[in-house]
Every structure is written in C-alpha cells, then in structure tokens.
Design a protein around this motif. Structure first.
Motif, PDB file in Angstrom:
ATOM      1  N   ASP A 170      30.704   4.491 -46.853  1.00 39.89           N
ATOM      2  CA  ASP A 170      31.288   5.261 -45.754  1.00 39.89           C
ATOM      3  C   ASP A 170      31.133   4.490 -44.441  1.00 39.89           C
ATOM      4  OD1 ASP A 170      32.145   7.118 -43.926  1.00 39.89           O
ATOM      5  OD2 ASP A 170      30.652   8.648 -44.410  1.00 39.89           O
ATOM      6  N   ILE A 171      32.277   4.141 -43.819  1.00 40.78           N
ATOM      7  CA  ILE A 171      32.237   3.431 -42.524  1.00 40.78           C
ATOM      8  C   ILE A 171      32.987   4.244 -41.463  1.00 40.78           C
ATOM      9  CG2 ILE A 171      31.956   1.140 -43.558  1.00 40.78           C
ATOM     10  CD1 ILE A 171      34.971   0.698 -43.022  1.00 40.78           C
ATOM     11  N   SER A 172      32.943   5.564 -41.591  1.00 40.84           N
ATOM     12  CA  SER A 172      33.689   6.442 -40.672  1.00 40.84           C
ATOM     13  C   SER A 172      33.243   6.294 -39.220  1.00 40.84           C
ATOM     14  CB  SER A 172      33.529   7.909 -41.112  1.00 40.84           C
ATOM     15  OG  SER A 172      34.073   8.103 -42.391  1.00 40.84           O
ATOM     16  N   LYS A 173      32.018   5.825 -39.007  1.00 41.81           N
ATOM     17  CA  LYS A 173      31.523   5.680 -37.631  1.00 41.81           C
ATOM     18  C   LYS A 173      32.110   4.457 -36.925  1.00 41.81           C
ATOM     19  CE  LYS A 173      27.121   8.046 -38.441  1.00 41.81           C
ATOM     20  NZ  LYS A 173      25.638   7.927 -38.398  1.00 41.81           N
ATOM     21  N   VAL A 174      32.813   3.618 -37.659  1.00 45.63           N
ATOM     22  CA  VAL A 174      33.405   2.421 -37.058  1.00 45.63           C
ATOM     23  C   VAL A 174      34.766   2.783 -36.456  1.00 45.63           C
ATOM     24  CG1 VAL A 174      34.221   0.077 -37.482  1.00 45.63           C
ATOM     25  CG2 VAL A 174      32.228   0.953 -38.726  1.00 45.63           C
ATOM     26  N   PRO A 175      34.979   2.554 -35.155  1.00 47.36           N
ATOM     27  CA  PRO A 175      36.269   2.891 -34.548  1.00 47.36           C
ATOM     28  C   PRO A 175      37.375   1.969 -35.057  1.00 47.36           C
ATOM     29  CG  PRO A 175      34.858   1.759 -32.971  1.00 47.36           C
ATOM     30  CD  PRO A 175      34.013   2.027 -34.168  1.00 47.36           C
ATOM     31  N   PRO A 176      38.627   2.406 -34.942  1.00 44.17           N
ATOM     32  CA  PRO A 176      39.745   1.568 -35.384  1.00 44.17           C
ATOM     33  C   PRO A 176      39.730   0.212 -34.691  1.00 44.17           C
ATOM     34  CG  PRO A 176      40.492   3.800 -34.922  1.00 44.17           C
ATOM     35  CD  PRO A 176      39.081   3.716 -34.440  1.00 44.17           C
ATOM     36  N   GLY A 177      40.094  -0.819 -35.436  1.00 41.30           N
ATOM     37  CA  GLY A 177      40.130  -2.149 -34.858  1.00 41.30           C
ATOM     38  C   GLY A 177      40.021  -3.243 -35.904  1.00 41.30           C
ATOM     39  N   GLN A 178      40.003  -4.481 -35.419  1.00 41.02           N
ATOM     40  CA  GLN A 178      39.869  -5.656 -36.279  1.00 41.02           C
ATOM     41  C   GLN A 178      38.419  -6.146 -36.223  1.00 41.02           C
ATOM     42  OE1 GLN A 178      42.405  -7.184 -37.999  1.00 41.02           O
ATOM     43  NE2 GLN A 178      44.113  -5.938 -37.260  1.00 41.02           N
ATOM     44  N   TYR A 179      37.845  -6.431 -37.396  1.00 37.42           N
ATOM     45  CA  TYR A 179      36.428  -6.792 -37.446  1.00 37.42           C
ATOM     46  C   TYR A 179      36.181  -7.956 -38.402  1.00 37.42           C
ATOM     47  CZ  TYR A 179      35.834  -2.199 -35.297  1.00 37.42           C
ATOM     48  OH  TYR A 179      35.928  -1.119 -34.456  1.00 37.42           O
ATOM     49  N   LYS A 180      35.050  -8.626 -38.156  1.00 34.29           N
ATOM     50  CA  LYS A 180      34.503  -9.532 -39.151  1.00 34.29           C
ATOM     51  C   LYS A 180      33.346  -8.815 -39.837  1.00 34.29           C
ATOM     52  CE  LYS A 180      35.730 -13.895 -36.900  1.00 34.29           C
ATOM     53  NZ  LYS A 180      35.225 -15.190 -36.356  1.00 34.29           N
ATOM     54  N   ALA A 181      33.123  -9.124 -41.105  1.00 37.03           N
ATOM     55  CA  ALA A 181      32.082  -8.412 -41.839  1.00 37.03           C
ATOM     56  C   ALA A 181      31.436  -9.335 -42.861  1.00 37.03           C
ATOM     57  CB  ALA A 181      32.661  -7.178 -42.527  1.00 37.03           C
ATOM     58  N   VAL A 182      30.183  -9.001 -43.170  1.00 37.86           N
ATOM     59  CA  VAL A 182      29.452  -9.660 -44.256  1.00 37.86           C
ATOM     60  C   VAL A 182      29.116  -8.585 -45.283  1.00 37.86           C
ATOM     61  CG1 VAL A 182      27.436 -10.999 -44.944  1.00 37.86           C
ATOM     62  CG2 VAL A 182      28.470 -11.350 -42.676  1.00 37.86           C
ATOM     63  N   ILE A 183      29.601  -8.781 -46.506  1.00 34.92           N
ATOM     64  CA  ILE A 183      29.305  -7.845 -47.588  1.00 34.92           C
ATOM     65  C   ILE A 183      28.209  -8.443 -48.450  1.00 34.92           C
ATOM     66  CG2 ILE A 183      30.254  -6.625 -49.584  1.00 34.92           C
ATOM     67  CD1 ILE A 183      32.970  -6.798 -48.198  1.00 34.92           C
ATOM     68  N   ILE A 184      27.185  -7.646 -48.713  1.00 34.33           N
ATOM     69  CA  ILE A 184      26.032  -8.125 -49.470  1.00 34.33           C
ATOM     70  C   ILE A 184      25.776  -7.185 -50.641  1.00 34.33           C
ATOM     71  CG2 ILE A 184      23.571  -8.681 -49.385  1.00 34.33           C
ATOM     72  CD1 ILE A 184      23.941  -9.052 -46.328  1.00 34.33           C
ATOM     73  N   THR A 185      25.571  -7.741 -51.814  1.00 32.90           N
ATOM     74  CA  THR A 185      25.131  -6.947 -52.963  1.00 32.90           C
ATOM     75  C   THR A 185      23.814  -7.516 -53.449  1.00 32.90           C
ATOM     76  OG1 THR A 185      25.690  -6.116 -55.169  1.00 32.90           O
ATOM     77  CG2 THR A 185      26.501  -8.306 -54.611  1.00 32.90           C
ATOM     78  N   THR A 186      22.888  -6.609 -53.789  1.00 34.43           N
ATOM     79  CA  THR A 186      21.531  -7.005 -54.178  1.00 34.43           C
ATOM     80  C   THR A 186      21.140  -6.271 -55.447  1.00 34.43           C
ATOM     81  OG1 THR A 186      20.992  -7.188 -51.816  1.00 34.43           O
ATOM     82  CG2 THR A 186      19.155  -7.224 -53.357  1.00 34.43           C
ATOM     83  N   ASP A 187      20.550  -7.004 -56.402  1.00 35.66           N
ATOM     84  CA  ASP A 187      20.076  -6.341 -57.627  1.00 35.66           C
ATOM     85  C   ASP A 187      18.599  -5.978 -57.486  1.00 35.66           C
ATOM     86  OD1 ASP A 187      18.542  -8.634 -58.139  1.00 35.66           O
ATOM     87  OD2 ASP A 187      20.014  -9.498 -59.508  1.00 35.66           O
ATOM     88  N   GLU A 188      18.008  -5.433 -58.562  1.00 36.93           N
ATOM     89  CA  GLU A 188      16.620  -4.950 -58.494  1.00 36.93           C
ATOM     90  C   GLU A 188      15.616  -6.059 -58.213  1.00 36.93           C
ATOM     91  OE1 GLU A 188      18.245  -2.715 -62.205  1.00 36.93           O
ATOM     92  OE2 GLU A 188      18.819  -4.472 -61.025  1.00 36.93           O
ATOM     93  N   ASP A 189      15.938  -7.285 -58.617  1.00 34.90           N
ATOM     94  CA  ASP A 189      15.040  -8.415 -58.381  1.00 34.90           C
ATOM     95  C   ASP A 189      15.295  -9.074 -57.033  1.00 34.90           C
ATOM     96  OD1 ASP A 189      13.792  -8.090 -60.850  1.00 34.90           O
ATOM     97  OD2 ASP A 189      15.332  -9.269 -61.875  1.00 34.90           O
ATOM     98  N   GLU A 190      16.095  -8.391 -56.199  1.00 38.36           N
ATOM     99  CA  GLU A 190      16.404  -8.850 -54.843  1.00 38.36           C
ATOM    100  C   GLU A 190      17.184 -10.157 -54.824  1.00 38.36           C
ATOM    101  OE1 GLU A 190      12.900  -8.792 -52.427  1.00 38.36           O
ATOM    102  OE2 GLU A 190      12.624  -6.632 -52.642  1.00 38.36           O
ATOM    103  N   ASN A 191      17.902 -10.434 -55.902  1.00 41.94           N
ATOM    104  CA  ASN A 191      18.872 -11.528 -55.877  1.00 41.94           C
ATOM    105  C   ASN A 191      20.078 -11.053 -55.074  1.00 41.94           C
ATOM    106  OD1 ASN A 191      17.402 -13.305 -57.656  1.00 41.94           O
ATOM    107  ND2 ASN A 191      17.968 -11.924 -59.314  1.00 41.94           N
TER     108      ASN A 191
END
Length: 266
Positions: free
Chosen positions: A232-253
């Motif tokens: 949920d990113i509803s708090k982000v106002p309309p616009g153009q953005y740069k983003a970093v998406i991160i996924t982490t497993d249980e071993d913190e990889n």
C-alpha cells in the motif's frame, strides 16, 4: 412488521448454520526439515461445523502457482519436485457427525538414498462430498459447490546445501479497494522454499528526497513459482518517482531493483 423481520432473520441464521461446512483447524502449510531414510508423522485436524453428517474425501495432488494468479492442481509426478510418493495417508474417506471433530494422520517416509538438496512438496486435499439428491423440478443434474482445502506438505531435504534465488518479474501501480497499491511480482528460481517480504523506498525524482519506506506482508514462495506482493503506497502523492524495491528472505538475503514509478490521481 417487526415480528416478520425477526422471523426472517432467524430463518437466515438457521440456513447459514445448517449449511456451514468442513473447516481445517491446524493450518494450511505443514513444513518439515527431513533427513534420508527417516519417517515423520503429521496430522490434519478438521471439524464439521454443520449439524448434519458430512462425508470428506482426502487425497494427494501436485501443486504450483504463478504471479499472474494461476494456480495448478495436478496428478502426482506432474511436478519434478513432488514428495507425493513419500506421503501415506491413514484414510481416504471419513464421515463426521454434526459438530464432530477428527484428525487425519499421515506419514512422510524420506527415501533411503541421496536426493537433490532443497524443497519437495505436494498438497493433501480435504474435500467434502455432497450427496447427490435427485429432483423432479427440472431435468438434469443439480451441481452444489463445496469448499475444498489444500494443505501444503513441504519437506526441506539437506536444506543447508540449498537456497532460494529471488528475482523480480515485474512492477506496476494499480488502484485496489480505493488504495494505490504497488504490485511486485517475485519469482523463486532457487531450490528452497522461503517466506520473503517486499518493501519499496520511494524518492522524489528531481531532488532525491526520500518520500517514504513501505512494506508488505511475508508470503511463502516454493521453488520455481512466483507470487505478486502487494504494498500500500496510498500516502504517496501523485507524481513521478524513483524507487528501490527490496525483497528479503528469512536468512536476510536481500535482492534489490531500481525502478521509476508513476503514481496517478485515478
């Protein structure tokens, strides 16, 4: 008028109560760390919440899913990493009286030989069996829908020699339940089951100012499958953005991806 409403409400409640069904009481994912030649025991606890007797059949299937929403149930040996041959059920059919609980037992016998490290799995299907009731009202057969449960039985063999390998398959922003949601498709291309989480750091495209960090819920991901993780990113106002998406497993990889996003008004 009030009396009629009370009678109608009572009838509705009775109808819902009488037509309640089978429920699984002890979870839909059973996981084991296993060793060659060993035997492991498990059980599935079920309850008939109806006042009427209910027949239930129990059987094994292979199972897989993808981020596009498709889920496949198939005969054993369809999946190359099935453990269906390792699992023996103590019964394939039970009859529960109204409000009765029972337990279905199973044994997992791991082959007494070396197999490739990683996760093996199948599902135990618990499916109520509806009695066929003929009707004189209209020709043909009446079809009654029932809810069936798929209990995943996951066995991790030689897990220290295996690992998940998470990859991003796609990112998009959609309006869902009146919320702006980042939908992130993640695949596990490794050979070990994991429960990754996904998060997204969003920055102003022009100034680099950090707008916020948003996270979703952890979800199980079997080898060679994929799922869509919602954030949920509803708090982000309309616009153009740069983003970093991160996924982490249980071993913190951690696995990261740089993307550009557009959050729209609608």
């Amino acid at each position: 008028m009030i009396k009629r409403i009370l009678i109608l409400t009572s009838l509705i409640l009775q109808f819902c109560f009488l037509h309640a069904g089978i429920v699984v009481l002890n979870g839909l994912t059973h996981s084991y760390k296993v060793e060659s030649g060993k035997v492991y025991k498990g059980k599935i606890a079920i309850e008939n919440t109806s006042v009427n007797p209910q027949n239930v059949k129990i059987y094994l299937q292979d199972f897989t899913y993808q981020a596009n929403g498709t889920t496949h149930y198939a005969a054993l040996h369809t999946n190359s990493r099935t453990n269906g041959d390792w699992i023996k059920l103590n019964t394939n059919l039970v009859t529960l009286k109204g409000k009765e609980k029972t337990e279905i037992f199973y044994e997992i016998t791991v082959p007494d030989k070396s197999v490739d490290p990683g996760s093996y799995w199948s599902v135990i299907i618990v499916e109520p069996v509806e009695d066929i009731k003929p009707t004189n009202d209209k020709p043909g057969v009446n079809i009654t829908s029932v809810i069936r449960y798929a209990i995943q039985v996951i066995t991790d063999y030689d897990a220290e020699k295996a690992k998940p390998d998470l990859k991003f398959e796609g990112v998009k922003i959609e309006k869902q339940d009146k919320k702006q949601v980042a939908k992130i498709a993640i695949a596990n291309q490794g050979n070990l089951y994991c429960r990754p989480t996904a998060s997204i750091e969003i920055y102003n495209r022009n100034t680099g100012e950090k707008i916020g960090n948003f996270s979703g819920l952890a979800m199980g991901l079997l080898p060679q499958t994929s799922k869509t993780f919602d954030i949920d990113i509803s708090k982000v106002p309309p616009g153009q953005y740069k983003a970093v998406i991160i996924t982490t497993d249980e071993d913190e990889n951690a696995f990261a991806l740089n993307v550009e996003l557009e959050v729209k008004n609608d």
